[in-house]
Every structure is written in C-alpha cells, then in structure tokens.
Design a protein around this motif. Sequence first.
Motif, PDB file in Angstrom:
ATOM      1  N   ASN A  20       5.029 -43.749 -27.877  1.00 43.93           N
ATOM      2  CA  ASN A  20       4.665 -44.684 -26.739  1.00 43.93           C
ATOM      3  C   ASN A  20       3.566 -45.594 -27.423  1.00 43.93           C
ATOM      4  O   ASN A  20       3.396 -46.837 -26.652  1.00 43.93           O
ATOM      5  CB  ASN A  20       4.083 -43.685 -25.607  1.00 43.93           C
ATOM      6  N   LEU A  23       5.353 -48.469 -28.585  1.00 42.11           N
ATOM      7  CA  LEU A  23       6.023 -49.743 -27.688  1.00 42.11           C
ATOM      8  C   LEU A  23       4.758 -50.458 -27.003  1.00 42.11           C
ATOM      9  O   LEU A  23       5.067 -51.509 -26.602  1.00 42.11           O
ATOM     10  CB  LEU A  23       6.738 -48.901 -26.647  1.00 42.11           C
ATOM     11  N   THR A  24       3.789 -49.793 -26.688  1.00 42.76           N
ATOM     12  CA  THR A  24       2.578 -50.415 -26.057  1.00 42.76           C
ATOM     13  C   THR A  24       2.047 -51.640 -26.874  1.00 42.76           C
ATOM     14  O   THR A  24       1.744 -52.468 -26.452  1.00 42.76           O
ATOM     15  CB  THR A  24       1.518 -49.461 -25.767  1.00 42.76           C
ATOM     16  N   ASN A  27       4.545 -54.387 -27.168  1.00 40.56           N
ATOM     17  CA  ASN A  27       4.171 -55.613 -25.882  1.00 40.56           C
ATOM     18  C   ASN A  27       2.937 -56.213 -25.905  1.00 40.56           C
ATOM     19  O   ASN A  27       3.099 -57.611 -25.489  1.00 40.56           O
ATOM     20  CB  ASN A  27       4.424 -54.498 -24.526  1.00 40.56           C
ATOM     21  N   TYR A 103       2.650 -46.729 -18.985  1.00 40.62           N
ATOM     22  CA  TYR A 103       4.186 -47.066 -18.735  1.00 40.62           C
ATOM     23  C   TYR A 103       5.137 -46.665 -19.501  1.00 40.62           C
ATOM     24  O   TYR A 103       6.368 -46.869 -19.219  1.00 40.62           O
ATOM     25  CB  TYR A 103       3.987 -48.800 -18.518  1.00 40.62           C
ATOM     26  N   HIS A 104       4.716 -46.136 -20.480  1.00 41.71           N
ATOM     27  CA  HIS A 104       5.631 -45.561 -21.517  1.00 41.71           C
ATOM     28  C   HIS A 104       5.533 -44.033 -21.658  1.00 41.71           C
ATOM     29  O   HIS A 104       4.490 -43.776 -21.887  1.00 41.71           O
ATOM     30  CB  HIS A 104       5.304 -46.177 -22.903  1.00 41.71           C
ATOM     31  N   ASN A 105       6.497 -43.310 -21.303  1.00 36.53           N
ATOM     32  CA  ASN A 105       6.274 -41.950 -21.192  1.00 36.53           C
ATOM     33  C   ASN A 105       7.299 -41.123 -21.784  1.00 36.53           C
ATOM     34  O   ASN A 105       7.992 -40.283 -21.187  1.00 36.53           O
ATOM     35  CB  ASN A 105       6.502 -41.509 -19.682  1.00 36.53           C
ATOM     36  N   GLU A 106       7.756 -41.697 -22.975  1.00 37.88           N
ATOM     37  CA  GLU A 106       8.971 -40.946 -23.737  1.00 37.88           C
ATOM     38  C   GLU A 106       8.284 -39.545 -24.019  1.00 37.88           C
ATOM     39  O   GLU A 106       7.098 -39.422 -24.614  1.00 37.88           O
ATOM     40  CB  GLU A 106       9.092 -41.499 -25.335  1.00 37.88           C
TER      41      GLU A 106
END
Length: 231
Positions: A20, A23-24, A27, A103-106
Amino acid sequence: MKIQHIFFDLDNTLWDHRKNAYLTIKNLFEKEEITLKYSIDFEEFHSVYHDINERLWEQIRDGIIGKEYLRKHRFYDTFRHFGVEDENLSEFFEEHFLDKMLYHNELVEGAVYILDYLKSKNYTLHIISNGFQEVTERKCILSGIDKYFQTITSADSVGVRKPNPLIFEYSLGLSSADKEESILIGDDWIADVVGARRFGMDVIFFDVYKENRQEENLKSITHLLQIKDYL
Ligand SMILES: [Mg+2]
C-alpha cells in the motif's frame, strides 16, 4: 491452558503496508512529476525510501526517536539522497502520504481466509499495533477487517510500543484475557517475538523474509495459512 485470544500485529502481518505504501508513493511521485522535474527513477526512489523508513521505524521501536522525527525525515532524507533538499516538497509528500495511503487497502495474502477460519473456531481476535493511533482503526475499517476484532490497541493510546511489556498488559487488560490463554502473531522479530516472550505470552513469528531463525520452541510461519498448523 487452551488458547482463547489471538492478538495480531497489523502492518505487514494482515494489512499489506509494504504494497500500500508503494502504490501511494508511486501515485504521489507521478502526480508531482518527480521524474520529469528531478530525473529520479521511481523504483530507485522507492527502494531508498524503504530502507530509510525501516531504519527510522526501528529507531522509534527502540525509543531513540519519536514519530515527529520520522515524519520530518523519511521523505526529506530520501530526496536528499538524490540531491534534492526541499523541505516543502518533503512535507507535501509526508502530509499526503498517510491520507492517500488509506485509499489503498491491500491485505496480506490469505488474511481474510485465516480470519474467517479463526473466527469459525471461536477464537477471540484482537489487534496490537505500533502504528499511529489515528491510522490504525481506519486501516481496519477501510480494508473491511474491523468486524473480526474485539479490541484494537495502538501504541499511541498506551504511550509505549512493542516490545515494551506494558502495551501487552494494557491490551490483554482491555480484553480481559489471561496471557496463558493468549498468543500473538507478528512479523517483527524484536517488537513481536521478543516483546511477547518478555511479557510471557506465546507467539507465532510471521517470517515474511524467510529469515529461518533456528530457535528452540519457535513457532514460525512464512504464509498466513500456516497458522492452521498451530491453531
Ligand atoms: Mg508488523
């Protein structure tokens, strides 16, 4: 005594912090056009950030620095590594990082399966996290796993972090759980394994990096589904 209460570490044990965060930052990095402006490759940037962040978290765990220091330095030091000394830019990254990360919750592979499995076997489940109080509960809610836990303890609300025995005492008190009927599952050798043992409760080491430590009576897994071997 039979195990009744299972205490999970959150970051990188259930909630895939590494993925997560990656990915954050990717972005943010793309949105701010960092490659274009400063000619920094994202994968290189992330790998430097990762090392710096891990080191700072170890220092927080060991009581050498506080979280304000970490927040001020992890992006600043990373950018400085690439020759960019810009407090505003680092602050921008830090400010948006924690917000945007939610916003990312893997989840870690197998997390939901094993939580369902343990619930079906009537264990009572809890969280003990060294993360920031304001973030821990939101991570659980937004990733949809909050419903599995009877209690969620964050280091900030206790004032001490794992491996300090006081956080285990606090969390077990909250749950009215005896240490003899409790077990912790976590991925940090010092915070989780040494911490739980020092407190006097059983522990399963989630050996994510396959360190393969040779220790007597060590319960160890490399995938969450292996928890079924013990519980
Ligand atoms: Mg962890």
